[in-house]
Enzyme design. Structure first.
Site, short mmCIF file in Angstrom:
data_model
loop_
_atom_site.label_atom_id
_atom_site.label_comp_id
_atom_site.label_asym_id
_atom_site.label_seq_id
_atom_site.Cartn_x
_atom_site.Cartn_y
_atom_site.Cartn_z
N SER A 146 0.84 -1.19 0.00
CA SER A 146 0.00 0.00 0.00
C SER A 146 0.88 1.24 0.00
CB SER A 146 -0.88 0.00 1.25
OG SER A 146 -1.45 1.26 1.51
N TYR A 159 -2.45 -0.59 10.23
CA TYR A 159 -2.41 -0.91 8.81
C TYR A 159 -1.10 -0.42 8.19
CZ TYR A 159 -4.00 -1.43 3.99
OH TYR A 159 -4.10 -1.82 2.67
#
Length: 270
Positions: A146, A159
């Site tokens: 990501s 995350y």
């Protein structure tokens, strides 16, 4: 010169977390490039429609159960995949989750859920598949990361930590397994609408705020990732390993204006 570089005919790609979202887009792109698929989910029944879609493209698709937080499940999946097809050439390590909270509100269980799924799960799925790839002297492992692996965002502490770990893990595994003919890279999407973040896109103000910070002036669309995943899975990337490929419209440049823009009515005032 490009003949065959992106052709995946005769190869098998395993895509984890393929019951919805970007996992299905990755699988679809690889199938269109010629690969047969093994697709996984915690519930095999959730894969039925996607398997039918891939078969309609003329490719094979084998659904397998996988819970990446369960070591036994990972081992059983890897053994079943090998028994079904012999050699798995490509792994797309996509299964993941998120808990979106201010850092002060993150619980012990929130942290463990995200890190165990995204980081520990990614490692042990890669390890199981690499053990089998070693025997064939070939493999393409694509860890899905990501933009949060290189950029900090409030509300995404676990995350971001997990995806930053995936980026570092990718470099370590590339160094570890290169001698066996295995490349390991990380495909890092920017801001794409998914089940995990769709609530954000319901806010017109937030979308405008996001787009203003993306040099290409739009959020990502799933098909923007197709070329990148096929590239990393194919012969075209044979000398690329340990890298993180950001597909983010440029937001990781920092996307902050260093000049003052004139007001829209500046000319009229003159």
């Amino acid at each position: 010169m490009s003949d065959g570089l992106f052709d995946l005919s005769g190869q098998v790609a395993l895509v984890s977390g393929a019951s919805r979202g970007l996992g299905q887009h990755f699988g679809r792109a690889l199938a269109k490039a010629g690969a047969d698929l093994i697709v996984t989910s915690r519930k095999v029944d959730d894969l039925t429609a996607f398997v039918a879609e891939i078969e309609a493209l003329g490719r094979k698709a084998i659904p397998l159960e996988l819970d990446v937080r369960d070591q036994g499940s990972i081992e059983r999946m890897a053994a079943a995949a090998e028994a079904a097809v012999g050699q798995v050439h490509i792994l797309v390590n996509n299964a993941g989750c998120n808990v979106r909270k201010p850092a002060l509100d993150v619980t012990w269980d929130d942290w463990n859920l995200v890190l165990d799924t995204n980081l520990r799960g990614s490692f042990f799925v890669a390890q199981q598949m690499a053990r089998r790839m070693v025997k064939h002297g070939y493999g393409r492992i694509i860890n899905i990361g990501s933009v949060t692996s290189v950029f900090g965002y409030s509300g995404l502490a676990p995350y971001g930590a997990s995806r930053g770990g995936v980026r570092q893990l990718t470099m370590s595994l590339a160094d570890d397994w290169g001698k066996y003919g295995i490349t390991v890279n990380c495909l890092a999407p920017g801001w794409f609408k998914t089940e995990q973040n769709k609530v954000l896109y319901e806010s017109k103000e937030w979308v405008e705020y996001l787009v203003d910070r993306i040099p290409l002036k739009r959020p990502g669309q799933a098909h923007d990732l197709d070329g990148a995943v096929v590239f990393l899975a194919s012969e075209a990337s044979r000398y690329v390993t340990g890298q993180t490929l950001l597909v983010d419209g440029g937001i990781s440049t920092g996307a902050m204006r260093a000049t003052v823009q004139a007001p829209a009515n500046a000319d009229k005032e003159k």
